[in-house]
Design a protein around this motif. Structure first.
Motif, PDB file in Angstrom:
ATOM      1  N   ARG A 204       0.858  -1.242   0.109  1.00 60.46           N
ATOM      2  CA  ARG A 204       0.089   0.050  -0.011  1.00 60.46           C
ATOM      3  C   ARG A 204       0.699   1.366   0.083  1.00 60.46           C
ATOM      4  NH1 ARG A 204      -1.967   3.526   3.512  1.00 60.46           N
ATOM      5  NH2 ARG A 204      -1.240   2.334   5.559  1.00 60.46           N
ATOM      6  N   ARG A 205       2.054   1.450   0.657  1.00 64.28           N
ATOM      7  CA  ARG A 205       2.850   2.329   0.777  1.00 64.28           C
ATOM      8  C   ARG A 205       3.581   2.561  -0.482  1.00 64.28           C
ATOM      9  NH1 ARG A 205       1.798   1.169   6.043  1.00 64.28           N
ATOM     10  NH2 ARG A 205       2.104   2.755   7.667  1.00 64.28           N
ATOM     11  N   GLU A 206       3.995   1.551  -1.019  1.00 61.42           N
ATOM     12  CA  GLU A 206       4.757   1.470  -2.206  1.00 61.42           C
ATOM     13  C   GLU A 206       3.963   2.136  -3.243  1.00 61.42           C
ATOM     14  OE1 GLU A 206       6.243  -2.290  -2.620  1.00 61.42           O
ATOM     15  OE2 GLU A 206       7.985  -1.905  -1.786  1.00 61.42           O
ATOM     16  N   GLU A 207       2.545   1.703  -3.430  1.00 65.30           N
ATOM     17  CA  GLU A 207       1.769   2.310  -4.509  1.00 65.30           C
ATOM     18  C   GLU A 207       1.432   3.547  -3.992  1.00 65.30           C
ATOM     19  OE1 GLU A 207      -1.744  -0.265  -4.042  1.00 65.30           O
ATOM     20  OE2 GLU A 207      -0.994  -1.839  -5.158  1.00 65.30           O
ATOM     21  N   ARG A 208       1.365   4.132  -2.791  1.00 62.15           N
ATOM     22  CA  ARG A 208       1.072   5.672  -2.641  1.00 62.15           C
ATOM     23  C   ARG A 208       2.523   6.446  -2.924  1.00 62.15           C
ATOM     24  NH1 ARG A 208      -2.466   9.717  -1.715  1.00 62.15           N
ATOM     25  NH2 ARG A 208      -1.847  11.043  -0.285  1.00 62.15           N
ATOM     26  N   LEU A 209       3.401   5.984  -2.707  1.00 62.10           N
ATOM     27  CA  LEU A 209       4.648   6.462  -2.976  1.00 62.10           C
ATOM     28  C   LEU A 209       4.772   6.839  -4.582  1.00 62.10           C
ATOM     29  CD1 LEU A 209       7.484   7.612  -2.213  1.00 62.10           C
ATOM     30  CD2 LEU A 209       8.277   5.330  -2.329  1.00 62.10           C
ATOM     31  N   GLU A 210       4.546   5.634  -5.508  1.00 59.20           N
ATOM     32  CA  GLU A 210       4.453   5.674  -6.763  1.00 59.20           C
ATOM     33  C   GLU A 210       3.728   6.822  -7.393  1.00 59.20           C
ATOM     34  OE1 GLU A 210       6.001   5.144 -10.491  1.00 59.20           O
ATOM     35  OE2 GLU A 210       6.798   4.244  -8.641  1.00 59.20           O
ATOM     36  N   LYS A 211       2.549   6.885  -6.735  1.00 61.39           N
ATOM     37  CA  LYS A 211       1.462   7.814  -7.211  1.00 61.39           C
ATOM     38  C   LYS A 211       2.032   9.308  -7.047  1.00 61.39           C
ATOM     39  CE  LYS A 211      -2.752   5.234  -6.583  1.00 61.39           C
ATOM     40  NZ  LYS A 211      -4.211   5.350  -6.114  1.00 61.39           N
ATOM     41  N   ILE A 212       2.634   9.597  -5.951  1.00 59.77           N
ATOM     42  CA  ILE A 212       3.048  10.906  -5.601  1.00 59.77           C
ATOM     43  C   ILE A 212       4.206  11.239  -6.194  1.00 59.77           C
ATOM     44  CG2 ILE A 212       4.277  12.179  -3.665  1.00 59.77           C
ATOM     45  CD1 ILE A 212       2.472  10.668  -1.866  1.00 59.77           C
ATOM     46  N   ARG A 213       5.228  10.162  -6.563  1.00 59.21           N
ATOM     47  CA  ARG A 213       6.580  10.463  -7.427  1.00 59.21           C
ATOM     48  C   ARG A 213       5.990  10.737  -8.743  1.00 59.21           C
ATOM     49  NH1 ARG A 213       9.102   6.057  -6.417  1.00 59.21           N
ATOM     50  NH2 ARG A 213      10.446   6.566  -4.720  1.00 59.21           N
ATOM     51  N   SER A 214       5.068   9.806  -9.464  1.00 61.26           N
ATOM     52  CA  SER A 214       4.751  10.131 -10.634  1.00 61.26           C
ATOM     53  C   SER A 214       4.099  11.661 -11.037  1.00 61.26           C
ATOM     54  CB  SER A 214       3.427   9.295 -11.191  1.00 61.26           C
ATOM     55  OG  SER A 214       3.151   9.394 -12.433  1.00 61.26           O
ATOM     56  N   LEU A 215       3.179  12.057 -10.061  1.00 60.48           N
ATOM     57  CA  LEU A 215       2.498  13.504 -10.005  1.00 60.48           C
ATOM     58  C   LEU A 215       3.734  14.329  -9.775  1.00 60.48           C
ATOM     59  CD1 LEU A 215      -0.104  14.575 -10.451  1.00 60.48           C
ATOM     60  CD2 LEU A 215      -0.466  14.726  -7.908  1.00 60.48           C
ATOM     61  N   ARG A 216       4.569  14.168  -9.120  1.00 57.64           N
ATOM     62  CA  ARG A 216       5.395  15.287  -8.881  1.00 57.64           C
ATOM     63  C   ARG A 216       6.493  15.203 -10.092  1.00 57.64           C
ATOM     64  NH1 ARG A 216      10.903  14.728  -8.025  1.00 57.64           N
ATOM     65  NH2 ARG A 216      10.608  12.307  -7.716  1.00 57.64           N
ATOM     66  N   GLU A 217       6.865  14.299 -10.862  1.00 59.82           N
ATOM     67  CA  GLU A 217       7.689  14.303 -11.957  1.00 59.82           C
ATOM     68  C   GLU A 217       7.064  14.851 -13.202  1.00 59.82           C
ATOM     69  OE1 GLU A 217       8.597  10.150 -12.658  1.00 59.82           O
ATOM     70  OE2 GLU A 217      10.303  10.190 -11.107  1.00 59.82           O
ATOM     71  N   GLU A 218       5.746  14.848 -13.177  1.00 56.89           N
ATOM     72  CA  GLU A 218       4.789  15.020 -14.314  1.00 56.89           C
ATOM     73  C   GLU A 218       4.819  16.887 -14.185  1.00 56.89           C
ATOM     74  OE1 GLU A 218       0.336  15.180 -15.726  1.00 56.89           O
ATOM     75  OE2 GLU A 218       1.052  13.326 -14.875  1.00 56.89           O
ATOM     76  N   LEU A 219       4.766  17.174 -12.819  1.00 55.62           N
ATOM     77  CA  LEU A 219       4.608  18.504 -12.457  1.00 55.62           C
ATOM     78  C   LEU A 219       6.111  19.430 -12.964  1.00 55.62           C
ATOM     79  CD1 LEU A 219       3.501  21.189 -11.275  1.00 55.62           C
ATOM     80  CD2 LEU A 219       4.114  20.264  -8.930  1.00 55.62           C
ATOM     81  N   GLU A 220       7.052  18.729 -12.480  1.00 52.55           N
ATOM     82  CA  GLU A 220       8.464  19.234 -12.685  1.00 52.55           C
ATOM     83  C   GLU A 220       8.733  18.961 -14.251  1.00 52.55           C
ATOM     84  OE1 GLU A 220      11.141  16.620 -10.724  1.00 52.55           O
ATOM     85  OE2 GLU A 220      10.739  17.694  -8.879  1.00 52.55           O
ATOM     86  N   ARG A 221       8.333  18.162 -14.918  1.00 51.37           N
ATOM     87  CA  ARG A 221       8.353  18.188 -16.479  1.00 51.37           C
ATOM     88  C   ARG A 221       7.498  19.232 -17.102  1.00 51.37           C
ATOM     89  NH1 ARG A 221       7.345  13.487 -17.088  1.00 51.37           N
ATOM     90  NH2 ARG A 221       5.051  13.380 -17.401  1.00 51.37           N
ATOM     91  N   GLU A 222       6.312  19.668 -16.646  1.00 47.17           N
ATOM     92  CA  GLU A 222       5.563  20.764 -17.137  1.00 47.17           C
ATOM     93  C   GLU A 222       6.399  22.012 -16.941  1.00 47.17           C
ATOM     94  OE1 GLU A 222       1.648  22.859 -15.828  1.00 47.17           O
ATOM     95  OE2 GLU A 222       1.673  20.775 -15.421  1.00 47.17           O
ATOM     96  N   LYS A 223       6.793  22.461 -15.590  1.00 48.53           N
ATOM     97  CA  LYS A 223       7.345  23.566 -15.400  1.00 48.53           C
ATOM     98  C   LYS A 223       8.821  23.701 -16.131  1.00 48.53           C
ATOM     99  CE  LYS A 223       4.528  25.212 -12.741  1.00 48.53           C
ATOM    100  NZ  LYS A 223       3.800  26.336 -12.884  1.00 48.53           N
ATOM    101  N   ARG A 224       9.422  22.640 -16.403  1.00 48.39           N
ATOM    102  CA  ARG A 224      10.610  22.587 -17.242  1.00 48.39           C
ATOM    103  C   ARG A 224      10.294  23.038 -18.616  1.00 48.39           C
ATOM    104  NH1 ARG A 224      12.037  17.580 -16.130  1.00 48.39           N
ATOM    105  NH2 ARG A 224      12.859  17.856 -14.231  1.00 48.39           N
TER     106      ARG A 224
END
Length: 510
Positions: A204-224
């Protein structure tokens, strides 16, 4: 692949001459005109759908009619339309006896999202054939539509980093604990027995971590991309910048009543007959960047309708949200822009901190290339324009400041006369402000209020389309353009209903 036969459904009641559904509806019901109007739409670009159980697919025109008639009657849910296609006389009449289920309707709507733009253009040309598209005055405006996502299922950039760090530590601790527990269980119960739910907690924690990491990377890619940075560079992101887990393409926007929520910015260009001639939807909260694309769509429509620049000029009006030098430069080729720099009747402050009038308080006169001060005195341009081969800022001087009653507001301490140093961008803005002060231009611009607001009121109030039900920017855009298409079709239906010779009006030339 062949479509099932598409004809009005007849109920067998046991009478010698059983009545058709058209008899139950009545000759004056607008559903008859709706059926004839939608018959003129080119549905060749639409792809039908079927369940794959061996039956023939439903005709795309029939599915389109059900979805359009549903929205025209404030019904968006495909489940509800499925029920109405079995119970409501008008829906049964439009379905021609077909009984598509909600999955078929939903798949049809989703699969054809990419071609809704063409369908919307078909409705504009249909209204043009009815004489409803006058491009003399076009009003451009935008409205915020709530996205299909909750602002409570979102996370800020700063919280993402904190949660990633916390979950990473918890996962490491659980991994160490799992190894100890595994060893104890193997010794106590055997290698194949599991007496604890620790692996589920870890998953459960690994799935939660993966969702957060994916959303953060998407935000960073957009701002880049926005900041024009390379892949390895770190973008500048405020900690309060948020993204939604449910609707990743939507953005936090200020809504009508002052609250913030995840939404999209819907744009529309409409004429004085209430026909929407161009539309779009993006996740950019500001209206400024939308004007160039809307102007280009109006130009393309002028070309399709064979309107020459010499025959008729299109005046496009927009509020202060679209005011910028880049947008003002979009006019030409048959388009004249009237963009307000502020709210009518509520002038912005035109005094600097020291009490001296800013440039906005002066009126530019394009014909004589001069300015007029607040007291009505002229400011004349100096003849010298080049110094050492380089162009100078335009310099305008007032020749009669000595006896001016507003002298104390116009001159700084120690100055004898007012001088304006004007950049090219300031001159473009001033030309637009001066244009909007002309009485004939003011009369056109004042129409913008009711031209734009009545259309949005009809869509949100009449059609009940106040928020989006589909997720993702592409599907949200398709849903907005579909609502615009339904609005145009119903405008055409009511226009024909108001005519006396309806039979002649229905013979719309393709």
């Amino acid at each position: 692949m062949t479509y099932t036969e598409y004809k009005p459904y007849v109920i067998d009641t046991g009478y010698l001459f059983p009545p058709s559904l058209a008899d139950f509806l009545g000759a004056e019901d607008e559903v008859h005109i709706f059926r004839e109007v939608t018959e003129q739409l080119d549905v060749g670009c639409l792809d039908s759908d079927f369940s794959g159980m061996g039956q023939h697919p439903y005709h795309p025109r029939m599915l389109l009619r059900l979805l359009m008639w549903g929205m025209a009657n404030r019904v968006v849910s495909t489940r509800r339309i499925e029920v109405l296609a079995r119970r409501d006389v008008s829906f049964i009449y439009l379905a021609g006896g077909g009984k598509p289920d909600y999955r078929t309707l939903a798949r049809f709507r989703r699969r054809n999202a990419g071609v809704i733009k063409g369908l919307f253009k078909e409705t504009v040309l249909l209204c043009a054939r009815l004489g409803m598209v006058n491009l003399g005055h076009i009003a451009l405006d935008g409205t915020k539509l709530k996205a299909n996502g909750s602002k409570h299922k979102a996370m800020s950039y700063g919280r993402m980093k904190q949660e990633e760090e916390r979950l990473g530590k918890e996962i490491d601790e659980l991994m160490q604990q799992a190894e100890v527990v595994d060893a104890e269980e193997d010794e106590a119960f055997g290698a194949d027995h599991n007496g604890y739910n620790l692996p589920e907690e870890l998953q459960r924690r690994e799935e939660r971590l993966e969702k957060i990491r994916s959303l953060r990377e998407e935000l960073e890619r957009e701002k880049r991309e926005e900041q024009h940075l390379n892949e390895g560079q770190t973008p500048i992101i405020e900690d309060k910048e948020q993204r939604s887990f449910a609707e990743r393409d939507a953005r936090m926007m200020l809504m009508k009543r002052g609250e913030f929520d995840y939404a999209y910015n819907a744009q529309a260009c409409m004429n004085e007959r209430g026909v929407i001639v161009a539309g779009d939807l993006t996740n950019e909260a500001s209206d400024t960047r939308h004007l160039p694309e809307m102007v280009e769509e109006v130009r393309e429509l002028r070309d399709e309708l064979s309107i020459n620049e010499t025959d008729e000029k299109t005046v496009m009006t927009a509020d202060r949200g679209y005011f910028s030098v880049e947008n003002i430069k979009q006019e030409g080729q048959g388009i004249e822009l009237l963009i307000a720099s502020g709210r009518e009747g509520k002038e912005e402050s035109t005094e600097a901190k020291d009490g001296v009038y800013w440039l906005e308080r002066f009126e530019y006169i394009k014909e004589s290339d001069s300015w007029r001060c607040p007291s009505g005195r002229p400011l004349v341009r100096e003849k010298k324009q080049v110094l050492n081969g380089r162009p100078l800022l335009r310099r305008y001087e007032c020749l009669d400041c000595e006896v001016c009653s507003l002298r104390r507001h116009c001159l700084k301490l120690g100055e004898e006369r007012r001088t304006l140093l004007v950049k090219r961008k300031q001159l473009i803005r001033a030309e637009m402000r001066a244009r909007l002060k002309q009485p004939e231009k003011q009369a056109i611009y004042r129409k913008r209020k009711w031209v734009a607001e009545q259309v949005f009121g009809q869509i949100k109030g009449g059609l009940g389309f106040r928020e989006l039900t589909m997720r993702g920017e592409d599907l949200a855009r398709a849903q907005w353009l579909f609502a615009c298409a339904v609005h145009n079709v119903m405008k055409a239906v009511r226009h024909i209903s108001s005519l006396k010779g309806k039979e002649t009006a229905l013979a719309i030339s393709r």
